[in-house]
Design an enzyme around this catalytic site. Structure first.
Site, short mmCIF file in Angstrom:
data_model
loop_
_atom_site.label_atom_id
_atom_site.label_comp_id
_atom_site.label_asym_id
_atom_site.label_seq_id
_atom_site.Cartn_x
_atom_site.Cartn_y
_atom_site.Cartn_z
N ILE A 1 -66.16 90.24 -58.29
CA ILE A 1 -65.56 88.93 -58.25
C ILE A 1 -65.18 88.85 -56.88
CG2 ILE A 1 -63.26 90.07 -58.94
CD1 ILE A 1 -62.70 87.17 -60.22
N ALA A 2 -65.38 87.79 -56.15
CA ALA A 2 -64.84 87.55 -54.59
C ALA A 2 -64.44 86.09 -54.34
CB ALA A 2 -66.02 87.74 -53.78
N ILE A 3 -63.50 85.87 -53.68
CA ILE A 3 -63.03 84.63 -53.30
C ILE A 3 -63.05 84.55 -51.62
CG2 ILE A 3 -61.08 82.99 -52.96
CD1 ILE A 3 -62.14 83.10 -55.76
N ASN B 1 -56.39 98.76 -53.75
CA ASN B 1 -56.53 97.27 -54.07
C ASN B 1 -55.45 96.59 -54.93
OD1 ASN B 1 -57.00 94.43 -53.65
ND2 ASN B 1 -59.26 94.68 -54.20
N TYR C 1 -55.52 91.22 -61.99
CA TYR C 1 -56.09 91.46 -63.20
C TYR C 1 -54.90 91.91 -64.37
CZ TYR C 1 -60.27 92.48 -60.45
OH TYR C 1 -61.40 92.44 -59.60
N GLU D 1 -63.86 97.83 -62.94
CA GLU D 1 -63.21 98.96 -61.84
C GLU D 1 -62.72 98.36 -60.84
OE1 GLU D 1 -66.77 100.15 -62.14
OE2 GLU D 1 -66.76 101.49 -63.92
#
Length: 150
Positions: free
Chosen positions: A70-72, A109, A116, A104
């Site tokens: 997942i990335a923004i 982070n 999450y 994971e």
């Protein structure tokens, strides 16, 4: 803000790869990004004012799914877009009958771990020395799960 969430299509990969390169410490290659597509995957992009600003890659196996990536885009972080995208993914997976979404995350982070947890994930265990680091060492991974079936 005009926010849309849609399925990823092949024409998106150039933009997704740019986001991947900017958002992750050790990013996926373009090949890895394009290989994580197909009928076993549930992959979404988030658009802000008709521009792709993030994505989520998840694989479904039976009644479970794993969030692989997942990335923004860093220029758009801090606007709750990651939360919107992840909650949308969780809702769609639940509608498909998925009972658990696994992931994971790097132990360092903390920002992602907080996201999450806010989206209903719980820590399950730690995988020692899972992720490579830029200095050639290894970092632990926190394994988390969101239980979607009630």
């Amino acid at each position: 803000m005009d926010i849309q969430i849609e399925f990823i299509v092949p024409q998106d990969f150039d933009r997704l790869f740019t986001i991947e390169q900017e958002a992750h410490l050790i990013p996926w290659s373009l090949g890895t990004l394009t290989n994580n597509q197909g009928e076993r995957y549930h992959n979404l992009k988030i658009l802000l004012n008709h521009q792709i600003v993030g994505f989520a890659i998840s694989q479904i196996v039976l009644d479970e799914a794993t969030l692989f990536n997942i990335a923004i885009d860093p220029k758009f972080q801090g606007k709750k877009l990651g939360s919107i995208l992840l909650n949308h993914l969780l809702q769609q997976l639940q509608q498909k009958g998925i009972k658990t979404l696994w992931l994971e995350v790097r132990e360092s982070n903390q920002k992602a771990q907080k996201l999450y947890e806010q989206c209903g994930f719980n820590t399950v265990c730690v995988r020692k020395n899972y992720y490579p680091t830029l200095d050639g060492k290894r970092e632990n991974a926190i394994v988390m799960a969101a239980y979607l079936a009630f």
